[in-house]
Design an enzyme around this catalytic site. Structure first.
Site, PDB file in Angstrom:
ATOM      1  N   CYS A  80       0.736  -1.261   0.135  1.00  0.00           N
ATOM      2  CA  CYS A  80       0.183   0.074  -0.507  1.00  0.00           C
ATOM      3  C   CYS A  80       0.901   1.290   0.209  1.00  0.00           C
ATOM      4  CB  CYS A  80      -1.020  -0.113   1.022  1.00  0.00           C
ATOM      5  SG  CYS A  80      -1.772   1.603   1.458  1.00  0.00           S
ATOM      6  N   GLU A 116       6.014  -0.065 -12.944  1.00  0.00           N
ATOM      7  CA  GLU A 116       4.840   0.321 -13.152  1.00  0.00           C
ATOM      8  C   GLU A 116       3.826   0.075 -12.920  1.00  0.00           C
ATOM      9  OE1 GLU A 116       4.102  -3.295 -15.637  1.00  0.00           O
ATOM     10  OE2 GLU A 116       5.085  -3.515 -17.375  1.00  0.00           O
ATOM     11  N   GLU A 160      10.134  -1.170 -22.131  1.00  0.00           N
ATOM     12  CA  GLU A 160       8.993  -2.871 -22.614  1.00  0.00           C
ATOM     13  C   GLU A 160       8.846  -2.092 -23.715  1.00  0.00           C
ATOM     14  OE1 GLU A 160       7.776  -4.455 -19.115  1.00  0.00           O
ATOM     15  OE2 GLU A 160       8.611  -3.801 -17.773  1.00  0.00           O
TER      16      GLU A 160
END
Lengths: 620, 620, 620
Positions: free
Chosen positions: C109, C144, C315
């Site tokens: 979190c 990401e 990527e």
């Protein structure tokens, strides 16, 4: 009774110096009623016991002095945040076990005794202070019971209450075991304290178990409402009202209505079309800005029965709303048409919701009669038009319909518990019956199973799960699926004398079973053994409609077949039918016949050209 | 072995004085077997330790004295309510973590050791009392393992059991980390106690983790069943049976079956069509009242293998059921046809479910051979017809099929864990292979990967995820996706010697890749590098079918392409095929050829006109 | 800046003796960069405090010595299993309250202060050790952000953080109550500690409440990233990068980007087409093996702005992936085309993901430049082709676009909070604007609301929920739904001077409102009162496009209508447009014009025949 208009208003949302101007404009528009207070608890009691009612005194005075009659709401649908500290377990739980907490509205469990006491306390405070106020001419209890799926709660409070309710109903666990058939899968209980709520089971729970939980849950709404009405009755003579919703079927409105003087409902034709109807996209396109031609009328007729003749619209859609999948604007004229459809069905009062669009919080995209900048929205002019028109035709004289259609809340619960076919919806079955009758130009009384009157020449009773009676002296069509169960939710194979259902089938929606005389059976067919005359047979010779004065209909019929059957039966008992064009609807009062055009195009009918959203009336 | 019929019966549901009459009517209808007891625990032991078996003694006696052979079920699928107080944590948890509690059936977690002990205890009690009873001629363990998605449980008991299972399998956390490839996203464990169940992760868990959990979960079903068989074996010589379901693939039925004498399954052709098949609406309309022509046959052939040649139908649909999205009645004759299809596949016994429709509880809308009012339902007459027919043809002589199709439960788990394309279903891949073979008039053995026999001239092995062997002396087609993984769920790119899969593609269902010779690749294509002969190429020249005696099929083929390939391969190994008309199916025994018409219309075939639901047989 | 290529590599997945060979092959293929380390925490610190960095030292050395520049990732996206023991409450919770636990990745979190400290600790360890390493030429923070819906967390840590954030923003509960309009349903708070997270409410929570939670959640991502950049800045001069995803909009990338030197993103054209686009099946079929022609370009232009001109692809899809509903292979040539599209948009570096397909764990079906058996996959050759081509055209010179399109993350949150019509998606509105502009052959700058430059002659600002400015000296089209709210999420009816929105409608997707000059309004229409010139009117005469230099567009237009409007407006400000054939796209650099064919068929354009997946360039 006179026809009147009103509006919903939230003085707590606006500066106090705007109130007199608002009140004057309401009166100017021809409005008689103003509903206030139902969401204001946090301003009435900002902290526990700290009552701040002066502002409400002043608001009532300003509105009343302007000539408006006030409907005062009890604020129990929105308990303030401090209530959650006082009663941490007051919230409902959903079927998955999640707490449904603070942050919107209706955040309470009907079974919670602590909150029930709070509800009585605030009601008594308001009743004492305003019960004799000359401006307070009606009371509303809470707001929209059942909205947001709030009847069914799987909380600890509901569990405790349910066990107690069962113990009173059955007296012994063995009696319950026998009634429910718990032997079936070794589900027998040795004590009421062993019984759980019917959620989170491995596969479906016993339908008798669920059915009792549905009855229990409905009873809690009745009890919650009665708490308030008993207090209010001690302090006021003004009529008591609740504002029901469209297609909320989780509690028995007839039971709640028995404790009230007037039934009212909140009518949002465009929102309901998109959000609560299973009809095709083509149908929804046809009525996207007008609403379904029959959905409102059905509820008008239903709530007239719930109110024992007296009913209102408490909230009438005035423009785009905020809560449907799409929210277009009504066609010009619809805010007038909807009001007249209600009046034609016997409404005493139609209140628009709301006075001024609030530019903040959840409903900021919900239109009002005024825009947020206080400029008149289109509906204000239509409301004023209606006000002028009812001044010329003030009396409500409800026609004595010859056709009755039974609506039974427990039947809805029963078939939700056990649909047997995924398309089987009790509401839908009744509504399609209603729509077909109305397409024949008929006036209809929607009634409770006990509500059939002598004047009703034709009675329809589709899908009543248990105990439907055959009234004397009228033609009645029971079925499909009528009286198919005992009250204990066991199979009863003899719906009327002379008929035995040997077995039933549900079938694919894409496999209608065509009838030789036109139309088809859809979704559902019962196979009958009967000694009675057969009026309608299937393509392979099965009895579909049998009986004498009391008939049994063994299948769910499509529109074409149902229309044919109803036309024939109406003829047989001297009721005149007409073939109405698409989108056109009729409704009579004691003195007038009204014609409504729900279509997007003008319709020519009996020499009259009726514009879209047009209303046309003639004296009878 | 002789062909016999039977029925499922619940004496505890009915007054004791009705039992003799029921028994007599069963015998009169030609039934030989009656299954009882499997849901009766709350009557056998109403409170902990309080055994009440007298009624069961009497029921067995009444039935047995009437001439019926009893199949006695252990009642462990429905533990009574008091069990939940004794073992409050005995319930399974779903993948979302919710407890799946009391109130229906199958409310236990296979991993729970406390409940496992209770299961052994009640089994021993029954085994001791009835193991030598002359009327008890067979035993059923529990009921429908895996029904209602009950194999996979995410309970604390499952977590503890899984960790223990992993520690025994891998011996060290490092071995497990290496096997699973846990280095991939820093998922390495330092201790078995750190390993969780593979639910509620942020994104997909490691497929090797899930695959081991699937294996573990299957093993618990095997162990649960073995608990009972070990006890029963000590007390009885009667055959032990379990009643499997249709398309339940979460546990390895071959493993469970190894501990039993006879496999049986519960065959509900209409319910399965609507509830468990992905076929088009058009297909479902064609077979709405007959059931899919191949779904039952596939399971017959599968469970014959699970039972090592001995298999029954323990529950045969007798009319409309209650649990599918729609529940129509079978066409007249289907209850006979289904029985004969089973017998033609080698079934020893077909038991209808149930004797009398229960008018209460969950399955009250599920038909029986009798209606609730004890009148014969249509299926009773069809059962009696079958009884007369098998009297004239009593012997079960199962044909020695030349075609084998491998079905491998772990492969199903593997491709559920990692479908790679949303349409990739192992069951579906195997079933479409089966359906195509059967459309060519073939008799098929469905076998475990180890079950190929010398007589099998053609073997199909689609989608076996790991370790599929190439049998000696037969023609075999492996693939698609066969041997694509190691047992540790790592990529293996060489499914058969001489073939390397360079890469694979899944693709849109609406983008089939047409083949030059007809038909198309659908869903899935592997790109091969091969030194083997190429038999089938794609439109752009890629190898699609390669090999010699052992072939590899690189794509999921549609019906047309698969049919063409199979026809060619059958021809190559001397197996005769026929082109059956839509809806017609063949099956041979050692002595007869049976023709079944699943269509809604009569079919003319080889000079015979076969009615809908018709069965026609000739001696071979 | 020079154009370069790179690849993502996981030395910890492979035997150390394979590293030198891998490095040599990378260099041989023409790659310059190699990204490592971002998922390796369990190998860097196998138990708390037990640092094992030697292997990483050696990996960097091997790669660096081979001539590669290393991008080193902080490993915070995959905390090891022991972290969960140290911080048992570190996990996010989903909106249903379920913990999103260990077993995959991104299991933390953002609000958890304990994990934030761990993130700083490991970052500092790596920064100190490698900050000055000559081979480490860039750093990646985490991986990401926001992937797998990980920005929004309903944990206790998030609740505490949110309350604190609110108290800092509003200073007093009354200020918050006023700002949110909490009086609406008695939702007023007496203390910040009474405020909950906006999940698990009975019906929708206050949109202002949700909007602040969205802002808070975005701020936590910014703070988490800043924790790392502040540490890294103290130890290295290498550029700091994060790899964003496609269509992740839950945090404000401009805010995160402000703390970094280069923006990068992970581009998976085929996966995104199937998984993240609402387009029709027909559209998806057309581009199933090529990817949408505009989705990548849009993100290139967006992340160029986020990176303040400097951006990479970190990527790049090299073949079939594993995570979309279907995973086909790219058409031959697409891995080259995608790289050139990026370079044409100003990318400095394109890194393929990954070097070698891993045969184990979650992404085993995700292609690499090498197959698991180290044989070259098709993309390796295409990468080498690109390497050769950029050697001949090394310079990145980004064209100065004349058209700007505003993208504003808070607007996306706002319309997710309050769509008002189910089809209203801010991303979609902006993307359809982009697609239309690009179909006219235009180069576009996607910019933050503050990012409009003097060179922008035409600026589009669809759907900016609040505070969109009208830039000087350019033509600007605001709307639909632009500036429709105050920052407090209250209605603002005057989006630009001279325009008042009287009311808005959302409407059915199957009821487009045709425009007289072609095309139609879809989904959304605002009704205007205006004193400004009207350029476009509806079929019934309503103003649809009004204004002077600053224009307001009152509806969501379909492709045809939008194209017409944009063509006209471009002409008016001297921007040349072209009508591109289906599937063909243009993009200019300072020196070249590139033509890309995304179609399945060759396209003839201006005398050139361009093959499918073809790239064609000319000097300007």
């Amino acid at each position: 009774m006179k026809r009147t208009l009103g509006v919903c208003y939230y003085p707590e949302h606006w500066p106090e110096d705007l109130w007199p101007e608002d009140a004057a404009r309401m009166v100017e528009a021809g409005l008689s009623w103003v509903r206030i207070g139902e969401f204001a608890w946090s301003r009435l009691e900002p902290s526990p016991g700290n009552l701040q009612l002066d502002w409400l005194d002043r608001a009532i005075k300003v509105l009343g002095n302007a000539g408006l009659k006030v409907i005062l709401g009890t604020p129990t649908a929105t308990p303030p945040r401090w209530m959650a500290d006082k009663h941490p377990d007051m919230f409902a739980r959903d079927a998955g076990g999640h707490v449904r907490g603070f942050g919107s509205r209706r955040h309470y469990c009907f079974s919670h005794q602590g909150y029930r006491a709070e509800s009585r306390r605030i009601t008594e405070i308001l009743a004492k202070r305003y019960g004799a106020n000359p401006h307070v001419a009606a009371w509303q209890t809470d707001n929209e019971y059942g909205c947001h799926d709030t009847v069914l709660s799987y909380s600890d409070a509901a569990l405790a209450g349910f066990r107690d309710w069962l113990s009173q109903k059955y007296q012994s666990p063995d009696a319950l075991n026998r009634a429910w058939g718990n032997i079936f899968w070794s589900m027998e209980y040795a004590s009421f304290d062993e019984i759980g709520l019917p959620n989170l089971t491995v596969t479906e729970p016993n339908p008798a178990h669920v059915m009792d939980f549905r009855r229990y849950s409905s009873d809690q709404v009745v009890a919650f409402n009665r708490d308030q009405t008993e207090i209010l009755r001690r302090h006021t003579d003004a009529p008591l009202i609740h504002n029901y919703m469209g297609r909320v079927t989780e509690f028995d409105h007839f039971d709640v209505g028995a404790d009230l003087d007037i039934a009212s409902w909140d009518s949002y034709p465009l929102g309901f079309l998109e959000d609560r109807m299973e009809d095709s996209d083509a149908h929804k396109r046809s009525f996207a800005q007008q609403g379904d031609p029959d959905f409102q009328a059905f509820h008008h007729d239903l709530y007239r029965a719930v109110g024992r003749g007296r009913w209102w619209i408490m909230e009438q859609q005035p423009g785009p709303v905020n809560w449907a999948p799409v929210n277009p604007a009504p066609l010009p004229g619809m805010c007038r048409l909807w009001a007249w459809e209600a009046f034609a069905h016997g409404a005493e009062t139609v209140c628009y919701f709301r006075w001024r669009q609030a530019p903040f919080a959840q409903e900021q995209m919900h239109a009002g009669l005024l825009r947020p900048d206080s400029v008149a929205a289109p509906a204000l002019g239509e409301a004023a038009d209606v006000a002028r028109e009812i001044a010329a035709m003030p009396d409500v004289g409800t026609v004595e319909a010859k056709v009755a259609l039974i609506f039974d809340y427990p039947s809805n619960w029963a078939w939700e518990v056990q649909p047997q076919g995924s398309a089987f919806s009790y509401f839908r079955l009744v509504f399609e019956t209603y729509r077909t009758l109305r397409s024949l130009g008929l006036d209809i009384d929607v009634v409770a199973p006990s509500g059939v009157l002598q004047r009703h020449k034709l009675v329809l009773a589709p899908g009543v799960f248990s105990g439907a009676q055959i009234p004397d002296d009228c033609r009645v069509i029971l079925g499909p699926r009528c009286n198919s169960k005992t009250p204990d939710f066991k199979i009863n194979a003899s719906p009327i004398p002379g008929v035995t259902v040997s077995h039933v089938e549900s079938f694919r929606a894409d496999m209608p079973r065509a009838l030789p005389d036109g139309g088809a059976m859809i979704h559902w067919q019962e196979h009958l053994e009967t000694t009675l005359p057969v009026h309608e047979t299937s393509a392979i010779g099965e009895a579909v409609l049998v009986g004498g004065r009391a008939m049994y209909l063994a299948a769910w019929l499509d529109f074409e077949a149902l229309r044919r059957v109803f036309r024939t039966q109406c003829e047989a008992c001297g009721i005149t039918t007409v073939d109405l064009p698409e989108g056109l609807r009729l409704r009579r009062t004691q003195t007038h016949q009204f014609v409504f055009n729900y279509g997007r195009d003008p319709v020519s009918w009996r020499g009259q050209n009726i514009a879209p959203a047009g209303v046309y009336w003639t004296e009878l």
